[in-house]
Each structure stands twice: as C-alpha cells, then as structure tokens.
Design a protein around this motif. Structure first.
Motif, PDB file in Angstrom:
ATOM      1  N   SER A   2       0.841  -1.197   0.000  1.00  0.00           N
ATOM      2  CA  SER A   2       0.000   0.000   0.000  1.00  0.00           C
ATOM      3  C   SER A   2       0.872   1.241   0.000  1.00  0.00           C
ATOM      4  O   SER A   2       2.004   1.225   0.499  1.00  0.00           O
ATOM      5  N   VAL A   3       0.324   2.273  -0.606  1.00  0.00           N
ATOM      6  CA  VAL A   3       0.946   3.603  -0.602  1.00  0.00           C
ATOM      7  C   VAL A   3      -0.196   4.598  -0.381  1.00  0.00           C
ATOM      8  O   VAL A   3      -1.365   4.221  -0.505  1.00  0.00           O
ATOM      9  N   PRO A   4       0.115   5.844  -0.050  1.00  0.00           N
ATOM     10  CA  PRO A   4      -0.983   6.808   0.043  1.00  0.00           C
ATOM     11  C   PRO A   4      -1.779   6.818  -1.272  1.00  0.00           C
ATOM     12  O   PRO A   4      -1.191   6.691  -2.353  1.00  0.00           O
ATOM     13  N   VAL A   5      -3.098   6.947  -1.157  1.00  0.00           N
ATOM     14  CA  VAL A   5      -3.961   6.878  -2.345  1.00  0.00           C
ATOM     15  C   VAL A   5      -3.474   7.844  -3.436  1.00  0.00           C
ATOM     16  O   VAL A   5      -3.484   7.516  -4.623  1.00  0.00           O
ATOM     17  N   SER A   6      -2.992   8.998  -2.999  1.00  0.00           N
ATOM     18  CA  SER A   6      -2.580  10.033  -3.963  1.00  0.00           C
ATOM     19  C   SER A   6      -1.407   9.594  -4.835  1.00  0.00           C
ATOM     20  O   SER A   6      -1.190  10.170  -5.900  1.00  0.00           O
TER      21      SER A   6
ATOM     22  N   HIS B  39       7.837   5.823  -1.135  1.00  0.00           N
ATOM     23  CA  HIS B  39       6.555   6.537  -1.121  1.00  0.00           C
ATOM     24  C   HIS B  39       5.876   6.486   0.251  1.00  0.00           C
ATOM     25  O   HIS B  39       4.719   6.864   0.380  1.00  0.00           O
ATOM     26  N   GLY B  40       6.585   5.964   1.247  1.00  0.00           N
ATOM     27  CA  GLY B  40       5.998   5.923   2.592  1.00  0.00           C
ATOM     28  C   GLY B  40       4.917   4.862   2.730  1.00  0.00           C
ATOM     29  O   GLY B  40       3.983   5.007   3.528  1.00  0.00           O
ATOM     30  N   GLY B  41       5.039   3.763   1.968  1.00  0.00           N
ATOM     31  CA  GLY B  41       3.995   2.734   1.987  1.00  0.00           C
ATOM     32  C   GLY B  41       4.322   1.557   2.881  1.00  0.00           C
ATOM     33  O   GLY B  41       5.262   1.596   3.679  1.00  0.00           O
ATOM     34  N   SER B  42       3.524   0.495   2.740  1.00  0.00           N
ATOM     35  CA  SER B  42       3.686  -0.713   3.550  1.00  0.00           C
ATOM     36  C   SER B  42       3.931  -1.933   2.658  1.00  0.00           C
ATOM     37  O   SER B  42       3.306  -2.077   1.607  1.00  0.00           O
ATOM     38  N   ILE B  43       4.807  -2.829   3.119  1.00  0.00           N
ATOM     39  CA  ILE B  43       5.118  -4.044   2.348  1.00  0.00           C
ATOM     40  C   ILE B  43       4.084  -5.148   2.584  1.00  0.00           C
ATOM     41  O   ILE B  43       4.138  -6.194   1.942  1.00  0.00           O
ATOM     42  N   SER B  44       3.173  -4.949   3.524  1.00  0.00           N
ATOM     43  CA  SER B  44       2.049  -5.882   3.646  1.00  0.00           C
ATOM     44  C   SER B  44       0.806  -5.079   4.004  1.00  0.00           C
ATOM     45  O   SER B  44       0.608  -4.687   5.148  1.00  0.00           O
ATOM     46  N   ALA B  45      -0.005  -4.827   2.997  1.00  0.00           N
ATOM     47  CA  ALA B  45      -1.168  -3.962   3.226  1.00  0.00           C
ATOM     48  C   ALA B  45      -2.271  -4.716   3.950  1.00  0.00           C
ATOM     49  O   ALA B  45      -2.891  -4.174   4.860  1.00  0.00           O
ATOM     50  N   GLU B  46      -2.517  -5.987   3.540  1.00  0.00           N
ATOM     51  CA  GLU B  46      -3.669  -6.682   4.115  1.00  0.00           C
ATOM     52  C   GLU B  46      -3.469  -8.173   4.317  1.00  0.00           C
ATOM     53  O   GLU B  46      -4.292  -8.815   4.946  1.00  0.00           O
TER      54      GLU B  46
ATOM     55  N   ALA C 231      -7.722  -0.104  -4.799  1.00  0.00           N
ATOM     56  CA  ALA C 231      -7.090   1.195  -5.015  1.00  0.00           C
ATOM     57  C   ALA C 231      -7.671   2.268  -4.091  1.00  0.00           C
ATOM     58  O   ALA C 231      -6.974   3.205  -3.711  1.00  0.00           O
ATOM     59  N   GLY C 232      -8.939   2.102  -3.740  1.00  0.00           N
ATOM     60  CA  GLY C 232      -9.561   3.068  -2.833  1.00  0.00           C
ATOM     61  C   GLY C 232      -8.892   3.113  -1.471  1.00  0.00           C
ATOM     62  O   GLY C 232      -8.992   4.100  -0.741  1.00  0.00           O
ATOM     63  N   ASP C 233      -8.187   2.032  -1.106  1.00  0.00           N
ATOM     64  CA  ASP C 233      -7.428   1.991   0.151  1.00  0.00           C
ATOM     65  C   ASP C 233      -5.934   2.214  -0.090  1.00  0.00           C
ATOM     66  O   ASP C 233      -5.133   2.048   0.826  1.00  0.00           O
ATOM     67  N   GLY C 234      -5.549   2.491  -1.322  1.00  0.00           N
ATOM     68  CA  GLY C 234      -4.122   2.606  -1.642  1.00  0.00           C
ATOM     69  C   GLY C 234      -3.425   1.259  -1.681  1.00  0.00           C
ATOM     70  O   GLY C 234      -2.201   1.177  -1.667  1.00  0.00           O
TER      71      GLY C 234
END
Ligand code: 2HG
Ligand code: ZN
Length: 449
Positions: free
Chosen positions: A325-329, A400-407, A357-360
């Motif tokens: 995940s990354v920020p939606v933007s 991009h300040g994201g996560s390597i495991s979103a869900e 995509a709505g959750d990034g």
C-alpha cells in the motif's frame, strides 16, 4: 493431517505431531496449558486460506490447533448492533446471520465461503469493503483470547465506549497467533444499505482512476463502498481461464475500475449520482466506457471477474506477489515506477496489477513471461528471483511511505522482509510484547517476528 499442512498457495508444506479440534474455549485453554507446561509449540489455524504461511506448522513436535469445531454464533444483538461468534465460524455464515437479523456484517473477501473469523481477526484481514467499514480490527468490539499460559482473557463486550487503559484486544489482531489464540469475538453490525449501485468502468489510466475516486466520493455523499482497480492483464487472464467470464464492455481498454456505491435510501437517487459522476469524468477524458449492474446476477458476474483474478493468475504459471500500500494520492505513480523497474529487470515479464485502489492497496503481482513453460526449471528460475523483485518493488513502496504488507499479514513469507522495513524501535516493542506474553516462545513460533 494432509490438508492442514499445506498452505493455500502451495508455497509451504509443513510438519506437525498432531491436529487438535477443540470444541470449546475451556478445551483450547486445557490444550494450551498442557503445551505450556511441556514447552510444546502450538500453531493455531482457521480456514487455512491465509496467503503468507502463517497457519502452517514447521515443527514435527508442534500441535496444530484447528478451530473449526468452535463454530457457534453465541448471540446476536441487533439493538446493540453486535454479534458474538466463535473463532471457527465461517465468514459467510456470519454475514448470513447478520442478514437474517436485517443487519450487515461488512467484512467481505474472496475466501469468505471457507475462511474463519478467528483467522480473519488474527491476520487483521482487509478485503473489498475496507474503504467504507475499515479492516477486520475496526469491526471488533470485544475478544476472548486464550493466552500462551492457558489463562482466558475474557474481553467480550459490546460496549462502544470503554476507555480503561491499554486496549488489549488490538494486540491480538495482526499478531497471527503469536501472542495467544482468539476463541471468540463480539463484532459490530451495521444497517443494511437500501440501495446499491455497481459499475464496471473503463478508465484511461491509474491517474484517471484516482481522480474518479475523489470525484465519486465528493459527488455521491461519501457512499463509495468499494473501488477496485483492474489492469488489462489480470482481466485477460480471467477471461481466458474462468468459465463463464465475459467482458462487460465491448471495446478493449487498458484499465478498469469496479466501483460500488451503497446508500441508506430507497429509490433511484444513487444511480443518478453515479451516472452524473461518470458522465463528468467522461467529459474530462478520464472515463472511456461503463457498464452498470442492473440485476443481482450482473452484479455477481462483475464481482466474479474481480474475485477470480488470483485463480486465473495461477493458471498462467509462476507469480511473484506484492501486497503493498501507498498513500492513495501516489497509487498511480507507484504503479508506473514499479512497472518500469520490473520490466527493465526482466523483459517479457507480465505485470498483473489490481487491487483495492480506494485503500491505496495494490496487488502488484508479476507473472512469468508468457513464452516460458509453466512447470519445470524455467519456471523455478523465475520464482528464484522472488527476493530480487521484492527488493525492487518494496524499495519503491518504502520511498513513497507505503507498507510491504497492506492486508495479507506477515506470517513466514514476509518475516525477514519486515525487519528491513519496519522501524527498529517498533520491532523492539513487538519483541518486548512477545517476550512478556509468551516467554517460552510456544505460540506460532517463527512467524511474524
Ligand atoms: C485479492 O484482493 C486478494 O484478490 C488476493 O487479496 C491477492 O492474489 C493476490 O495476490
Ligand atoms: Zn486483496
């Protein structure tokens, strides 16, 4: 024991001394107390549909503790908008029980017909309605947990407000059974939406998709429940391999969004709003075409396209997965950068991007080049590049300040990767908690940390 020892993706094949199917919290507590005394490792398991190897045992002395016989709905309480269920309840059965009481339990994911709520909560599952209702942990009012020494932590409460110190239940969600075994939960229920609109939309590119999301949120009174991005490659794979699948649109497009709006009112207002949103996006060139679901069957067919991607991709040979995940933007920028970097590393690689995509949250999956045999040494050589592609994709995610495991969680699959991307202080606090609750290290050893 066979079905319990292999994970769903076929990545892992484990070992265990025995499988236990306890029928009550007291029986779970008894098993755990005996194991704690003897120093025997325990691996809890629900529907075994996890994607990271978290429920696979790897120790021939381990006890696999499967919760499927703890499958009672203990109470449903519409006035408090709450339902209390045991860990082994199948997710779809909880949805049905809520529906029978004219309420909604919104957690919804591809494996809902076989996954169990205990596993959903232990892994803090995501799915298709996070945008509106949050992750699994956001749907929990209270938990019952058997701790690693066999004590039962009874925090089953339907209170909406209880501000009495540390919030213990959240420790066990996302812990993947490393801090204790969730045996029951009190979950939040919601009003059922009175109207629902589903559309399969061709968008120009991911940037257009993200602009459409903002437009849909603002133009629909915040009624967007789901917003799933689907690339051309995953759609083609579904059309190729899934019987009965067909493209809802006539032309060929590179990118699609499956979007759903849900509102509290009856009537046609929601469809009007959705049509307005899509029409103005079309005027700006962001939307090329759209199909609306005019019946329950059409809605199911659209969702089937989305839900079948994992299965269809399996038929295309080896796949290297990224649940990020990354920020939606910056979703669109991430996809562009990661695609360019991966294709540069292996020309012919098939990028299969799709997701929430709505959750990034993008499932940035990579299928082996089409001309490689789907089995044998060439496939294995492709799969052996897993870490190399993880480095490329996770590096961009981190920038991009994201996560390597979103869900999907950590399990075994991302345990070592986690130590590279999570802050050292956060990892230290995690280890401190593990040590405090499970000093002998018997609960799901080797997973998460
Ligand atoms: C989905 O959203 C699941 O369909 C599975 O999270 C994703 O196969 C995958 O990588
Ligand atoms: Zn997903």
């Amino acid at each position: 024991m066979e079905p319990h020892l292999a994970d769903m993706r076929g990545h892992y094949r484990g070992r265990a001394a025995m499988v236990c199917y306890p029928q009550s919290t007291a029986e779970v507590a008894t098993v755990v107390a005996i194991c704690a005394d003897a120093g025997v490792p325990i691996v809890p398991q629900g529907g075994n549909t996890g994607l990271c190897g978290g429920a696979t045992p790897f120790d021939e002395d381990a006890i696999l503790l499967n919760l499927r016989r703890m499958n009672r709905i203990r109470a449903i309480d519409p006035l408090n908008d709450a339902i209390t269920v045991e860990a082994g309840c199948i997710l779809a059965e909880i949805q049905r029980a809520a529906d029978d009481a004219d309420r909604l339990f919104p957690l919804s994911l591809g494996s809902e017909g076989s996954c169990q709520i205990g596993g959903n909560l232990s892994t803090n599952a995501g799915g298709n309605a996070v945008l509106r209702y949050g992750m699994a942990r956001d749907l929990v009012l209270g938990l019952e947990v058997v701790l690693p020494d066999g004590r039962v932590l009874d925090d089953l409460s339907a209170l909406r407000k209880d501000n009495t110190g540390y919030n213990l239940r959240h420790l066990f969600m996302g812990a993947e059974g490393t801090l204790g075994i969730i045996t029951a939960a009190t979950l939040k229920l919601f009003s059922k939406p009175r109207s629902l609109e589903t559309a399969f939309v061709a968008v120009r590119d991911p940037h257009a998709a993200i602009r459409l999301l903002a437009r849909a949120k603002a133009g629909s009174g915040d009624t967007v429940v789901a917003f799933e991005l689907i690339g051309r490659a995953p759609l083609d794979m579904v059309l190729r391999h899934i019987p009965g699948a067909h493209d809802p649109l006539r032309g060929r497009h590179d990118w699609y969004v499956l979007m759903e709006l849900a509102g509290g009112d009856l009537g046609s207002a929601l469809r009007d709003r959705l049509e307005d949103v899509l029409a103005s996006a079309a005027e700006d060139g962001d939307v090329a075409d759209a199909a609306f679901a005019d019946s329950v069957q059409q809605r199911q067919a659209m969702w089937k396209l989305r839900e079948s991607i994992t299965e269809a991709q399996r038929s295309e040979g080896g796949s290297i997965k990224h649940d990020v995940s990354v920020p939606v933007s910056v979703v669109a920028d991430f996809i562009a950068e990661a695609t360019a970097a991966c294709v540069a590393a292996l020309p012919g690689l098939r990028v299969v991007p799709f997701g929430h995509a709505g959750d990034g949250n993008i499932h940035f999956n990579l299928s082996q080049p089409a001309d490689l045999p789907k089995q044998g040494p060439e496939r294995d050589a492709f799969m052996a590049r897993w870490q190399e592609f993880n480095d490329i994709v996770h590096g961009i995610v981190a920038r991009h300040g994201g996560s390597i495991s979103a869900e999907h969680g950590i399990g075994l699959l991302k345990r070592d990767e986690l130590t590279r991307y999570k802050s050292p202080v956060a990892l230290e606090v995690m280890r401190t908690l593990k040590q405090a609750l499970d000093p002998r290290g018997i609960m799901n050893p080797g997973k998460v940390i």
